[in-house]
Design an enzyme around this catalytic site. Structure first.
Site, PDB file in Angstrom:
ATOM      1  N   CYS A 175      -0.163  96.022 -38.293  1.00 14.40           N
ATOM      2  CA  CYS A 175       0.351  97.127 -37.487  1.00 14.40           C
ATOM      3  C   CYS A 175      -0.072  98.445 -38.112  1.00 14.40           C
ATOM      4  O   CYS A 175      -0.293  98.513 -39.321  1.00 14.40           O
ATOM      5  CB  CYS A 175       1.863  97.047 -37.333  1.00 14.40           C
TER       6      CYS A 175
ATOM      7  N   CYS B 235       1.102  99.942 -50.679  1.00 13.72           N
ATOM      8  CA  CYS B 235       1.408  98.551 -51.001  1.00 13.72           C
ATOM      9  C   CYS B 235       2.105  98.495 -52.351  1.00 13.72           C
ATOM     10  O   CYS B 235       1.815  99.307 -53.228  1.00 13.72           O
ATOM     11  CB  CYS B 235       0.128  97.726 -51.055  1.00 13.72           C
TER      12      CYS B 235
ATOM     13  N   CYS C 197       3.504  93.682 -41.874  1.00 19.30           N
ATOM     14  CA  CYS C 197       3.842  94.612 -40.814  1.00 19.30           C
ATOM     15  C   CYS C 197       5.136  95.305 -41.242  1.00 19.30           C
ATOM     16  O   CYS C 197       5.739  94.932 -42.240  1.00 19.30           O
ATOM     17  CB  CYS C 197       4.030  93.853 -39.502  1.00 19.30           C
TER      18      CYS C 197
END
Length: 159
Positions: free
Chosen positions: A79, A87, A7
């Site tokens: 989220c 990433c 998140c």
């Protein structure tokens, strides 16, 4: 198998996910959580909720995805903003899925409304983790496409 719950702030939903997963998972499965922009502290209501549920919070803290102590095989974003973030490259060939959960820490209202939001987030996360743990994990590890489909399906489950 290691699962990373990600998140933005790593103070509420991802920490709830990490703690619930580790509480329920059998030996050999482990979760960690992290944030792209860690808040630096756990949300006190999330900690209190876990403690009320009998889930240890010892050793948990808000941390960055830059210094993970292990390499995850599965990345679960919880989220909306984290799902759209890039990433880090070092995560490599990890299975990615999104299990969006409304952030209870953003709820404004009475004490009862805020507590209800935290309980709902907890219930959704727990239901999804229980569904994950019920999967035939050994078989799915041999079929990444089916594993991804199952993970994505779990992300649509409500409590």
């Amino acid at each position: 198998m290691n699962v990373l719950f990600l998140c933005t702030g790593n103070s509420c939903r991802s920490v709830l996910s990490e703690a619930i997963f580790n509480h329920l998972a059998p030996e050999g499965l482990r979760a960690i959580s992290a944030g792209s922009q860690p808040a630096g502290q756990l949300h006190p209501r999330a900690v209190a909720l876990l403690q009320r549920k009998g889930i240890s919070t010892e050793g948990y803290f808000s941390k960055s995805w830059d210094n993970l102590p292990l390499t995850p095989q599965i990345l679960v974003t919880v989220c909306g903003s984290a799902a759209g973030e890039t990433c880090p490259a070092y995560l490599g060939p990890v299975l990615r899925t999104h299990w969006g959960v409304d952030d209870p820490s953003h709820v404004v209202g009475s004490e009862e409304e805020i507590e209800t939001a935290f309980e709902q987030a907890y219930a959704i996360i727990r239901a999804r983790i229980e569904a994950f743990l019920a999967l035939p994990l050994a078989a799915l590890q041999q079929d990444k496409a089916q594993f991804k489909a199952e993970l994505d399906r779990i992300g649509t489950l409500l409590a």
